[in-house]
Design a protein around this motif. Structure first.
Motif, mmCIF file in Angstrom:
data_model
loop_
_atom_site.group_PDB
_atom_site.id
_atom_site.type_symbol
_atom_site.label_atom_id
_atom_site.label_comp_id
_atom_site.label_asym_id
_atom_site.label_seq_id
_atom_site.Cartn_x
_atom_site.Cartn_y
_atom_site.Cartn_z
ATOM 1 N N ASP A 198 0.809 -1.209 0.000
ATOM 2 C CA ASP A 198 0.000 0.000 0.000
ATOM 3 C C ASP A 198 0.846 1.264 0.000
ATOM 4 O O ASP A 198 0.331 2.358 -0.106
ATOM 5 C CB ASP A 198 -0.959 -0.002 1.190
ATOM 6 C CG ASP A 198 -0.205 0.000 2.499
ATOM 7 O OD1 ASP A 198 1.009 -0.189 2.474
ATOM 8 O OD2 ASP A 198 -0.851 0.189 3.541
ATOM 9 N N ASP A 199 2.166 1.126 0.127
ATOM 10 C CA ASP A 199 2.988 2.330 0.114
ATOM 11 C C ASP A 199 3.687 2.545 -1.223
ATOM 12 O O ASP A 199 4.555 3.384 -1.319
ATOM 13 C CB ASP A 199 4.014 2.291 1.238
ATOM 14 C CG ASP A 199 4.913 1.067 1.137
ATOM 15 O OD1 ASP A 199 4.532 0.129 0.423
ATOM 16 O OD2 ASP A 199 5.967 1.059 1.774
ATOM 17 N N ARG A 219 4.122 3.930 -4.982
ATOM 18 C CA ARG A 219 3.664 5.182 -5.552
ATOM 19 C C ARG A 219 2.966 4.982 -6.878
ATOM 20 O O ARG A 219 2.206 5.826 -7.328
ATOM 21 C CB ARG A 219 4.853 6.131 -5.768
ATOM 22 C CG ARG A 219 5.663 6.338 -4.516
ATOM 23 C CD ARG A 219 4.857 7.013 -3.434
ATOM 24 N NE ARG A 219 4.789 8.434 -3.613
ATOM 25 C CZ ARG A 219 5.619 9.294 -3.050
ATOM 26 N NH1 ARG A 219 6.561 8.867 -2.263
ATOM 27 N NH2 ARG A 219 5.498 10.578 -3.254
ATOM 28 N N LEU A 220 3.263 3.883 -7.523
ATOM 29 C CA LEU A 220 2.737 3.682 -8.861
ATOM 30 C C LEU A 220 2.729 2.191 -9.140
ATOM 31 O O LEU A 220 3.651 1.481 -8.760
ATOM 32 C CB LEU A 220 3.658 4.400 -9.864
ATOM 33 C CG LEU A 220 3.342 4.258 -11.344
ATOM 34 C CD1 LEU A 220 2.123 5.072 -11.688
ATOM 35 C CD2 LEU A 220 4.517 4.707 -12.176
ATOM 36 N N VAL A 221 1.676 1.740 -9.783
ATOM 37 C CA VAL A 221 1.653 0.351 -10.215
ATOM 38 C C VAL A 221 1.855 0.329 -11.716
ATOM 39 O O VAL A 221 1.123 0.982 -12.463
ATOM 40 C CB VAL A 221 0.319 -0.335 -9.863
ATOM 41 C CG1 VAL A 221 0.310 -1.756 -10.391
ATOM 42 C CG2 VAL A 221 0.100 -0.339 -8.374
ATOM 43 N N THR A 244 -6.443 -2.187 -1.715
ATOM 44 C CA THR A 244 -5.165 -1.546 -1.414
ATOM 45 C C THR A 244 -4.831 -0.447 -2.415
ATOM 46 O O THR A 244 -4.220 0.553 -2.085
ATOM 47 C CB THR A 244 -4.050 -2.607 -1.443
ATOM 48 O OG1 THR A 244 -4.435 -3.667 -0.600
ATOM 49 C CG2 THR A 244 -2.736 -2.027 -0.985
ATOM 50 N N PHE A 245 -5.260 -0.661 -3.655
ATOM 51 C CA PHE A 245 -4.859 0.262 -4.712
ATOM 52 C C PHE A 245 -5.969 1.237 -5.068
ATOM 53 O O PHE A 245 -6.001 1.754 -6.185
ATOM 54 C CB PHE A 245 -4.429 -0.527 -5.956
ATOM 55 C CG PHE A 245 -3.237 -1.390 -5.713
ATOM 56 C CD1 PHE A 245 -2.183 -0.925 -4.943
ATOM 57 C CD2 PHE A 245 -3.151 -2.661 -6.244
ATOM 58 C CE1 PHE A 245 -1.067 -1.703 -4.703
ATOM 59 C CE2 PHE A 245 -2.047 -3.449 -6.010
ATOM 60 C CZ PHE A 245 -1.006 -2.975 -5.246
ATOM 61 N N GLN A 283 -6.563 4.300 -4.456
ATOM 62 C CA GLN A 283 -6.184 5.629 -4.926
ATOM 63 C C GLN A 283 -4.876 5.609 -5.706
ATOM 64 O O GLN A 283 -4.244 6.631 -5.886
ATOM 65 C CB GLN A 283 -6.043 6.580 -3.732
ATOM 66 C CG GLN A 283 -7.359 6.914 -3.062
ATOM 67 C CD GLN A 283 -8.330 7.557 -4.036
ATOM 68 O OE1 GLN A 283 -7.949 8.399 -4.843
ATOM 69 N NE2 GLN A 283 -9.589 7.151 -3.982
ATOM 70 N N MET A 284 -4.490 4.426 -6.150
ATOM 71 C CA MET A 284 -3.172 4.304 -6.748
ATOM 72 C C MET A 284 -3.184 4.750 -8.203
ATOM 73 O O MET A 284 -4.187 4.633 -8.888
ATOM 74 C CB MET A 284 -2.753 2.842 -6.665
ATOM 75 C CG MET A 284 -1.323 2.583 -6.892
ATOM 76 S SD MET A 284 -0.320 3.217 -5.569
ATOM 77 C CE MET A 284 -0.861 2.217 -4.201
ATOM 78 N N ASP A 285 -2.058 5.297 -8.637
ATOM 79 C CA ASP A 285 -1.910 5.602 -10.057
ATOM 80 C C ASP A 285 -1.434 4.351 -10.773
ATOM 81 O O ASP A 285 -0.623 3.598 -10.254
ATOM 82 C CB ASP A 285 -0.886 6.712 -10.240
ATOM 83 C CG ASP A 285 -1.363 7.989 -9.620
ATOM 84 O OD1 ASP A 285 -2.502 8.373 -9.893
ATOM 85 O OD2 ASP A 285 -0.609 8.588 -8.846
ATOM 86 N N PHE A 286 -1.937 4.187 -11.941
ATOM 87 C CA PHE A 286 -1.555 3.025 -12.737
ATOM 88 C C PHE A 286 -0.909 3.467 -14.038
ATOM 89 O O PHE A 286 -1.350 4.415 -14.669
ATOM 90 C CB PHE A 286 -2.788 2.169 -13.060
ATOM 91 C CG PHE A 286 -3.143 1.217 -11.962
ATOM 92 C CD1 PHE A 286 -3.846 1.654 -10.854
ATOM 93 C CD2 PHE A 286 -2.780 -0.114 -12.031
ATOM 94 C CE1 PHE A 286 -4.174 0.782 -9.837
ATOM 95 C CE2 PHE A 286 -3.110 -1.003 -11.029
ATOM 96 C CZ PHE A 286 -3.806 -0.562 -9.928
ATOM 97 N N GLU A 293 2.050 13.578 -9.892
ATOM 98 C CA GLU A 293 0.997 13.355 -8.912
ATOM 99 C C GLU A 293 1.310 14.107 -7.627
ATOM 100 O O GLU A 293 0.419 14.561 -6.937
ATOM 101 C CB GLU A 293 0.833 11.866 -8.634
ATOM 102 C CG GLU A 293 0.250 11.089 -9.792
ATOM 103 C CD GLU A 293 -1.146 11.560 -10.156
ATOM 104 O OE1 GLU A 293 -1.879 11.980 -9.248
ATOM 105 O OE2 GLU A 293 -1.488 11.527 -11.353
#
Lengths: 435, 911
Positions: B733-734, B736-738, B777-778, B780-783, B887
């Motif tokens: 979860d930490d 920054r980008l997937v 977990t993702f 709010q993650m950027d993809f 971001e």
């Protein structure tokens, strides 16, 4: 080609019949099992253990799994970076600029900190007590194993791990070495007596490789220093010889009676160390005999979600489980009956089902400690299936999900590990003993 | 209940604080010496003082630890082997040469403690003049300065029983006590430099080294070598002997451990690379002399001249940090117990540590944080409530006022202070003082007041040389303990790490490429060995697939032939090569057939990997034969019809013969093509940072010096085992980008899932993508979606239309006109300026973006890569870094996302 279709048909039919048989078995069990432990105990006139909120107190907080740096290093973070982090928060309004009161508030409550970049996340994932000394090993996402002296709450060892994504740790029966495993699909053994190298890192004394998925749980066989059982995301469990690093046997995998999903937990029978149970994401528990790897001795159905934790009852004839379906259950090892469901009433405003992450029994078995993902930690009366205490409501309780818990070998203290980076040791105030 | 922390520890106190008789004598009042003498019947050489408190400060005796004895380099080996190992070198009566070399190379502590040696060893060997001088000086001293520690050898010691050569416990001294015996050559220097214009006292103190120097002159010629060397040691450079007389400060450098001095010309030769800072080579590993602890890590002029700034910094860093130079915990006694190493860490790591901690005896008042030397008034106030064992003794500061603070009898000056602070001290009350200065009488609950409240107290404290609390000291204990726990030092090294998670097909190739790009040594020997095994076992897999295909083709071919012969019997006689006597071009000779069946069987059982790498030596020739067999070659030509043969197989099959050999050495390209990174193929990660100089000077990017500081960690996880309810994804979860990789060439490839249904790989990728994007977990993650294997797409897009995947059935490239015009498909179309493959990637990107938006309402970044090409991987990684940056900075340029639709790579139209 026709034969393939035929085979498929046969297979489907066989699956269906297996399922119907299983259903019949379940019904039969239900018919036979006209009562459960709680009802029976009530008819026997047993009353639940009663605790008040001061009976069990948090007497130590073990802090150290924090990738935090001291104030003197804060200068390292640059102003632009901090600026950026301010701008990312809600303190910044595009139209009015920075909301100073809000910013101050954020700083005070720690939501925004100038050293944010340095805070590594340090969820505690696993802990284990030594059988003799009052030592605890804990594994956290900051990539460290820490060995604590539970009495003095001092750290005796801090082992930096090669792979920080660690999921489990265990103390050897002699207390001389610890094992850990995680997403690197290997189980690493550290000898606590070995000398750290120049950088202060503890050398790995052995790496057990062979699993094809993450290592979710490991436990030493109690009376054999050199044997270790691991469970893994590759749907198998394995028995290892620690001294040679060889895998002695694999439980599950290609064999038909193995788990059909990730295995998350193992527990070895304390009275017969040849038997162990494994709990898996396929919502079943399987009982294995170390000497017979080819098939599971028995499969226990009942849960409706992933089984996160299994633990043998102290008498070795029963075992408890904790699951994603929010319940704990007690199974009888030999008959396969589900003796009791420990299901908490759902809060009205709590829409998300909180799952059971970890369980432990008191020495006598009368109490069942269960950690939940919402930070609760219930103490169940195993006989009457009543919650006697919620550690999550006590003073000094954890702020985050309880991820692991364990009882000291003499039963005098309970240690809980949480995603709030801390471990806490709970013990009875006054002269009561945990029954 | 839970037992309380064990506080009592078996005090090995007595054992440690045995003082040498000589030392006992230095306790220096005649009465005391007599007391020690009286006790001599019981224990002949040591006594612990337990008499009435003394009104003056006591200099402590020295710990003579062998490792502490400063040893300069010996020019000649010791005369007897035991010479250097004897705990008390001086006691041995010996050849003059060995004696003098030991005695004098050891600076002065040795002769002093050696004084009680039988019949005065020094006197026997030294020339009569020097003996006389020595005795004279000593006697002179003890008469004049009875309490001066420098006159260790009282005349009365000569008659004392011999000291057994016994290893000394590190009993300890306060380094500040003037004239401490451990003072080494540096202080000596000062003496020498000052002696001329100094008064009698200084001269008397200097007498000792002088005497030593003079005795050296009186040696017989037989000992000239050692004698002259010794002379050099006391005067000139220890190595070259030059520079006798006065040293100017900038000319010399001395060893931190033994105090040997070297001239600037010899420093580097004598000290080598200085792995532990300024120590001569012989002293490496020894602890530094306490008196020189202060200069640790402070560069000197000599070194600055000799070394470059960077080197100096390195040396000084190692000097400060190497373990041998650290204060040893068991030399520090607090409340009568020597510290454990953890306790020392606690003590030094607390917010308000005792300044200039030296070996010695201290007392510590846990409640108030008072800290002082044993037998002295408080010296400072440190953090209270530190977890240090031992109890504060009533006599800890040797007070005689009768008033107790936290159980310690306070001294007169403290009493004065209390009076100033307005504390009622009549009736010898016992106070309980807390860290914040509040005090109360013992046994009473009411807080009587705060000591530090009156400003006059703070003003006057320095006058009485009493400490005042430091602000930080007022933190409550809980916090102090908590601060202590940060002491894991490598966090200091930790810099911001941006974690990038990479998953999907082709992810491992990108990770490997990144290793090549950013690391000096991308793969260790073990990793290469591992990869070699992977490749070798894979080659059998590929062969197996080929063999399977061969069987099918053979069957088909023979069916065909049968059909042909059935429907057109006339043509059966026609001579077609390979179609005679039941064999086709796909048929194998029996021996190879047996081998192939065996491989196929192993594959079916799933234990191919277990058999093959180990057996590769045995089967290598067979593999070669098999590969060269025309039947296999014919099958290989039709490899496009084998859906399960991975594209990388071509690369390896071409080299099959080489690879199957045991002596096969894999090339970098092989590594890139290999399937996976490790045999367990779990998680793999690599850390890198963009080098200081940007790879290509892009004018658009303003160069940010921060970039060099930021480290990136690329973490690859295996997509096997990833599913919607995958718990361990929480661990990421930490990030920054997937970075989600999809093989662009997957659209026409299929695989067979567990239930035996054939699934298009692109559809499978889409499912995986959905499950990851929707994973809590993702949220709010950027993809970043990366199409890998772009080169393969380029190759096959012409032959196999994109529409062969159901999901892409509405792909209608605007190339048709060009095609009709007859221009090659791979040339750029006049309409869009893009090749067909680029348009296909574009189209797929749009498909994924739509999907992503429908799932999350956010924007998906898309790029494509040819993982075998360094530059293309680099650009993707840079793109990933830019996304993280954007971001972060998004709010700076306005919070709305719309501003962002114009970012680079937006030739992929936004949806």
């Amino acid at each position: 080609m026709a034969s393939v279709a035929e085979l498929k048909e046969k297979h489907a039919a066989a699956t269906a019949s297996v399922n119907s048989l299983r259903e019949r078995l379940r019904q039969k069990r239900e018919r036979l099992l006209d009562t459960d432990v709680a009802r029976y105990s009530k008819t026997q006139g047993r009353a639940a253990v009663s605790f008040n909120s001061t009976d069990l107190v948090c007497c130590r907080t073990l802090q150290g799994h924090s990738g935090k740096v001291g104030a003197d290093e804060l200068t390292l973070i640059s102003l632009p970076q901090f600026w950026r982090s301010i701008l990312r928060t809600s303190c910044f309004k595009p139209d009015i600029g920075i909301d100073i009161p809000l910013l101050l508030q954020a700083l005070v409550i720690g939501r925004l900190s100038p050293w944010e970049g340095f805070l590594s996340k340090s969820y505690v994932y696993s802990l284990d007590w030594t059988p003799e000394k009052n030592w605890i090993v804990s594994a956290s996402q900051d990539g460290r194993l820490i060995v604590w002296n539970a009495l003095t709450s001092q750290k005796t060892h801090a082992i930096k791990l090669h792979c920080p994504w660690v999921m489990t740790c265990a103390f050897a029966p002699n207390g001389q070495s610890v094992a850990c495993g995680g997403l690197d699909s290997a189980c690493s053994i550290f000898n606590l007596n070995s000398q750290p190298d120049r950088d202060g890192n503890m050398p790995v004394s052995r790496i057990l490789t062979g699993h094809k998925g993450y290592v979710s749980s490991c436990q030493y066989v109690p009376d054999q220093e050199t044997r270790l059982i691991t469970s893994s995301g590759d749907q198998t469990c394995a028995l290892w010889d620690v001294t040679t690093g060889q895998r002695i046997s694999i439980f599950g995998g290609e064999f038909p009676s193995g788990h059909t999903a990730d295995v998350l937990s193992v527990s070895i029978n304390s009275s017969n160390s040849n038997m162990f149970v494994s709990g898996s994401c396929d919502a079943t528990v399987r009982l294995w005999d170390i000497r017979i790897a080819s098939r599971a001795v028995r499969t226990y159905h009942g849960h409706e979600g992933d089984i996160n934790s299994v633990k043998f009852f102290p008498d070795g004839q029963r075992f408890g489980t904790g699951s994603d379906d929010g319940t704990c259950r007690l199974f009888d090892m030999r008959t396969g009956h589900q003796l009791q469901v420990y299901s908490r009433e759902q809060d009205r405003n709590d829409t998300e089902l909180s799952t059971v992450t970890s369980i432990a029994f008191s020495i006598s078995g009368r109490l069942l400690f269960a950690g939940y993902s919402n930070g609760d930690c219930y103490v169940w009366d195993t006989l009457l299936a009543e919650v006697v205490l919620n550690l999550g409501n006590l003073q000094n309780s954890h702020d985050g999900r309880i991820s692991c818990l364990g009882l000291s070998s003499d039963g005098s203290a309970l240690c809980t590990g949480s995603w709030d980076k801390n471990l806490k040791i709970w013990a009875f105030s006054g002269h009561r003993k945990i029954v | 209940g839970f037992p309380p922390p064990c506080l009592s520890r078996n005090p090995s106190f007595l054992g440690r604080v045995i003082l040498l008789a000589a030392a006992a004598a230095t306790l220096s009042s005649p009465a005391m010496a007599a007391a020690a003498g009286d006790g001599a019947g019981d224990f002949s050489f040591a006594a612990e003082y337990d008499g009435p408190p003394l009104p003056y400060s006591l200099p402590r005796a020295i710990p003579l630890d062998l490792s502490h004895i400063p040893l300069a380099s010996l020019s000649s080996p010791p005369a007897s082997p035991s010479a250097s190992s004897s705990p008390l070198p001086v006691v041995r009566p010996l050849t003059p040469s060995s004696l003098c070399s030991t005695v004098h190379s050891h600076a002065h502590p040795v002769p002093r403690s050696a004084a009680p040696a039988p019949a005065g060893g020094a006197a026997v060997v030294d020339s009569p003049t020097s003996v006389i001088e020595n005795h004279h000086a000593a006697a002179h001293h003890s008469a004049e300065l009875p309490s001066s520690p420098s006159d260790v050898e009282g005349p009365d010691e000569a008659g004392r029983p011999a000291l057994p050569p016994k290893p000394h416990q590190p009993v300890v001294t306060f380094a500040e006590t003037s004239g401490s015996l451990l003072q080494t050559s540096d202080d000596e220097d000062e003496f020498e430099e000052e002696e001329d214009d100094d008064d009698d006292d200084a001269a008397a103190r200097a007498a000792r080294p002088r005497a030593a120097g003079q005795t050296s002159g009186s040696f017989s010629p037989a000992h000239i070598e050692s004698g002259s060397r010794r002379g050099a040691k006391s005067r000139g450079c220890y190595k070259c002997g030059k520079g006798g007389g006065f040293w100017s400060r900038g000319d010399k450098e001395s060893c931190l451990a033994c105090g040997a001095r070297y001239c600037s010309g010899c420093v580097l030769r004598a000290m080598g690379s200085m792995p532990e800072g300024r120590k001569c080579l012989e002293c490496i590993g020894r602890p530094v002399a306490e008196s020189r602890r202060d200069v640790l890590g402070q560069g000197s002029r000599v070194l600055r001249r000799l070394l470059s700034a960077a080197e100096l910094e390195l040396v000084m860093k190692s000097e400060r940090e190497c373990p041998a130079n650290q204060l040893r915990a068991d030399d520090v006694y607090v409340n009568g117990l020597s510290l454990l190493s953890e306790e020392l860490v606690i003590l030094q790591g607390c917010p308000c540590p005792p300044p200039r901690l030296r070996p010695g005896f201290y007392w510590y008042d846990k409640v108030s944080g008072f800290w002082g030397k044993e037998g002295h008034k408080p010296h400072c106030i440190i953090s209270p409530n530190l977890n240090i064992k031992g109890f504060l003794h009533q006599k800890a500061s040797n007070g005689n006022t009768g008033i107790l603070i936290n159980g310690r009898e306070i001294t007169k000056s403290e009493l004065q202070m209390l009076k100033l602070a307005g504390v009622q001290c009549a009736g010898k009350p016992h106070f309980w003082v807390n860290a914040d200065g509040t005090y109360q009488e013992e046994g009473q609950k009411t807080v009587k007041g705060k000591i530090w409240d009156k400003p006059i107290v703070k003003l006057l404290s320095p006058v009485l040389s009493l400490p005042t609390p430091n602000k930080a000291a007022n933190q409550c204990g809980e916090e102090a303990v908590h601060m202590v726990n940060r002491a894991v030092p490598d966090y200091l090294e930790q810099r911001t790490v941006h974690k990038l998670l990479i998953v999907g097909s082709g992810a491992s190739t990108i990770l490997k490429q990144v290793k090549y790009l950013f690391m000096d040594k991308p793969f260790t020997v073990d990793e290469r060995e591992d990869l070699k095994l992977i490749i070798q076992s894979n080659i059998y897999n590929y062969l197996g697939i080929l063999l399977e295909g061969r069987e099918r083709f053979e069957e088909e071919a023979s069916n065909d032939r049968r059909k042909i012969s059935q429907c057109d019997p006339s043509s059966s006689g026609r001579d077609e090569s390979g179609f005679c006597d039941g064999t086709t071009q796909y048929s194998l000779i029996p021996r190879l057939k047996a081998f192939s069946e065996w491989i196929l069987k192993a594959m079916a059982l799933g234990n191919l990997e277990d058999i093959f790498p180990a057996a590769s030596r045995e089967y290598a020739p067979l593999v070669e034969e098999l590969w060269k067999d025309p039947a296999i070659q014919a099958t290989y030509k039709r490899r496009n019809e084998l859906p399960f043969l991975p594209p990388a197989a071509n690369y390896f099959l071409e080299k099959a013969v080489d690879i199957s050999r045991p002596e096969y050495e894999l090339s970098d390209m092989d590594i890139l093509y290999a399937d996976g990174i490790t045999s367990s193929d779990g998680l793999a990660s690599t850390e890198f940072s963009f080098p200081q100089m940007p790879f290509d000077a892009q004018g658009v990017d303003e160069y940010d010096p921060q970039d060099a500081l930021i480290r990136h960690q690329l973490i690859r996880i295996n997509n096997r085992g990833l599913h919607e309810n995958c718990k361990w994804l929480q661990m990421f979860d930490d990030v920054r980008l997937v970075i989600f990789c999809v093989a662009a060439s997957d659209y026409d490839e299929y695989y067979e899932d567990a239930n035996g249904t054939i699934v298009n790989k692109m559809i499978e990728s889409r499912q995986l993508f959905e499950s990851i994007v929707l994973h809590p977990t993702f949220e709010q993650m950027d993809f970043l979606l990366v199409f890998t294997k772009f080169d393969l797409l380029d190759q096959k897009i012409d032959k196999s239309p994109l529409t062969s995947c159901d999901w892409f059935d509405d792909f209608t490239p605007l190339l048709s006109r060009n095609l009709m015009n007859g221009s090659s498909r791979s040339t750029r179309s006049s309409h869009s300026g893009a090749t067909l493959s680029q348009m296909a990637v574009h189209y797929m990107g749009v498909k994924f973006k739509r999907l992503f938006r429908s799932l999350t309402e956010r924007k998906l970044y898309v790029s494509h890569v040819n993982a075998l090409d360094e530059a293309s991987v680099l650009s993707v990684i840079r793109y990933g870094r830019e996304i993280v940056k954007w971001e972060e900075e998004k709010p700076v340029f306005g919070a709305s996302e719309t501003t962002y639709s114009e970012e680079p790579s937006s030739y992929l139209a936004d949806v």
